[in-house]
Design a protein around this motif. Structure first.
Motif, PDB file in Angstrom:
ATOM      1  N   ASP A  96      -2.190   1.511 -14.014  1.00 31.86           N
ATOM      2  CA  ASP A  96      -3.361   1.124 -13.238  1.00 31.86           C
ATOM      3  C   ASP A  96      -2.871   0.739 -11.841  1.00 31.86           C
ATOM      4  N   PHE A  97      -3.276   1.494 -10.835  1.00 30.50           N
ATOM      5  CA  PHE A  97      -2.784   1.259  -9.485  1.00 30.50           C
ATOM      6  C   PHE A  97      -3.779   0.474  -8.621  1.00 30.50           C
ATOM      7  N   HIS A  98      -4.595  -0.339  -9.243  1.00 31.15           N
ATOM      8  CA  HIS A  98      -5.536  -1.132  -8.453  1.00 31.15           C
ATOM      9  C   HIS A  98      -4.778  -2.132  -7.583  1.00 31.15           C
ATOM     10  N   GLY A 110       0.814  -1.208   0.000  1.00 27.21           N
ATOM     11  CA  GLY A 110       0.000   0.000   0.000  1.00 27.21           C
ATOM     12  C   GLY A 110       0.848   1.258   0.000  1.00 27.21           C
ATOM     13  N   ALA A 111       1.940   1.248   0.787  1.00 24.95           N
ATOM     14  CA  ALA A 111       2.826   2.411   0.853  1.00 24.95           C
ATOM     15  C   ALA A 111       3.499   2.659  -0.494  1.00 24.95           C
ATOM     16  N   HIS A 166       6.008 -11.956  -4.523  1.00 23.78           N
ATOM     17  CA  HIS A 166       6.448 -10.575  -4.578  1.00 23.78           C
ATOM     18  C   HIS A 166       5.830  -9.750  -5.700  1.00 23.78           C
ATOM     19  N   TYR A 167       5.811  -8.466  -5.451  1.00 23.55           N
ATOM     20  CA  TYR A 167       5.635  -7.477  -6.492  1.00 23.55           C
ATOM     21  C   TYR A 167       7.025  -6.955  -6.826  1.00 23.55           C
ATOM     22  N   ASP A 208       0.794   3.868  -3.048  1.00 20.68           N
ATOM     23  CA  ASP A 208       0.413   5.258  -2.785  1.00 20.68           C
ATOM     24  C   ASP A 208       1.514   6.216  -3.237  1.00 20.68           C
ATOM     25  N   PHE A 209       2.761   5.840  -2.957  1.00 20.43           N
ATOM     26  CA  PHE A 209       3.895   6.681  -3.342  1.00 20.43           C
ATOM     27  C   PHE A 209       4.004   6.773  -4.864  1.00 20.43           C
ATOM     28  N   ALA A 210       3.862   5.631  -5.546  1.00 19.67           N
ATOM     29  CA  ALA A 210       3.952   5.607  -7.010  1.00 19.67           C
ATOM     30  C   ALA A 210       2.834   6.426  -7.645  1.00 19.67           C
ATOM     31  N   GLU A 211       1.631   6.275  -7.115  1.00 21.30           N
ATOM     32  CA  GLU A 211       0.485   7.004  -7.670  1.00 21.30           C
ATOM     33  C   GLU A 211       0.625   8.506  -7.439  1.00 21.30           C
ATOM     34  N   ARG A 212       1.110   8.875  -6.255  1.00 20.73           N
ATOM     35  CA  ARG A 212       1.292  10.296  -5.951  1.00 20.73           C
ATOM     36  C   ARG A 212       2.366  10.912  -6.850  1.00 20.73           C
TER      37      ARG A 212
END
Length: 275
Positions: free
Chosen positions: A240-242, A218-219, A268-269, A222-226
């Motif tokens: 797509d940040f789903h 999630g962190a 992993h991602y 959120d950082f990538a999307e921001r």
């Protein structure tokens, strides 16, 4: 009483303590065996969000502490070794490709190794041998810490190695991981370092994150999307940040695994930071 965050007496500490501090500054890095082919990594997502080759070049830079002083540079390189793939006949025999990196610097106590190559690369790039066998051989010196792309579990395989050899190669990945998804973070080095998500000093630009670690995922998301929302005009294609649930990812992976393969869990991602 002072608010100065700097510790000015570091050089007066005992040598053993200073060296121990420098060792703690070393990141756990993901060493890539090869360059990623953008179209192959994203497959059906065209145009691709980023040129992943740029990330590989950044990821090959020496640790940040190697630039600080002679003492820190000594620590940065004392535990790692440079592997020249072209000078090692057994590595060339295992796998050779246009995309394979010629030299790798590996810290056996901290690093993991990752294979970008998948069967869909075959029509576009020359190769010989088995990329999976090369991954397994290198991961053996890292206590089995190796990862491969989800697309490698397709019905097509690279090279001419029989299925028995491939099973044996996968079994050697004792701490292996399957990368289910790539998320690109478009940001600066300074922001990445301050985020604390890419190693203590921000010099671990590729992160493998356990699928069950929802807080960290999630962190990163959120950082990538921001970061992407703050960039204007230079993004070729927005991502797509789903978020996928743990169970949905496990279901996808189990449905893809052949009966010939070990029942490895999705682990992993993979997150990249381009320049």
């Amino acid at each position: 009483m002072t608010n100065d965050p700097q510790f000015h007496l570091f050089d007066q500490l005992p040598t053993e303590l200073r060296l121990a501090v420098w060792r703690e500054c070393l990141s756990h890095r993901v060493v890539e065996l090869d360059y990623a082919w953008d179209e192959g990594a994203y497959l059906v997502i065209l145009p691709t969000p980023c040129e992943l080759r740029k990330t590989t070049k950044i990821n090959r830079r020496p640790p940040i502490i190697s630039w600080v002083c002679r003492e820190s540079r000594l620590i940065a390189f004392e535990a790692s070794h440079c592997l020249d793939m072209d000078s090692e006949p057994h590595l060339n025999t295992r796998w050779s490709s246009d995309l394979r990196l010629k030299k790798l610097r590996i810290n056996p106590s901290r690093d993991a190794i990752h294979l970008n190559w998948t069967p869909c690369y075959e029509p576009s790039y020359q190769y010989s041998g088995s990329a999976l066998d090369c991954l397994a051989w290198n991961a053996a010196s890292l206590k089995g810490r190796g990862s491969l792309m989800f697309d490698y579990l397709d019905n097509a395989f690279d090279g001419e190695a029989p299925i028995e050899d491939r099973i044996e190669a996968l079994q050697r990945l004792k701490n292996g991981a399957v990368v289910m998804r790539i998320i690109v973070v478009h940001t600066t080095f300074e922001k990445a370092m301050k985020s604390g998500l890419f190693g203590l000093l921000g010099d671990a630009p590729i992160q493998l994150v356990d699928i069950s670690d929802e807080v960290r995922i999630g962190a990163l998301m959120d950082f990538a999307e921001r970061c992407e929302s703050e960039i204007k005009g230079s993004i070729i294609k927005k991502q797509d940040f789903h978020r996928d649930s743990v169970e949905s990812v496990k279901t996808i992976l189990k449905g893809k695994l052949s009966k010939h393969f070990l029942p490895k869990e999705p682990r992993h991602y993979l997150t990249y930071i381009p320049p």
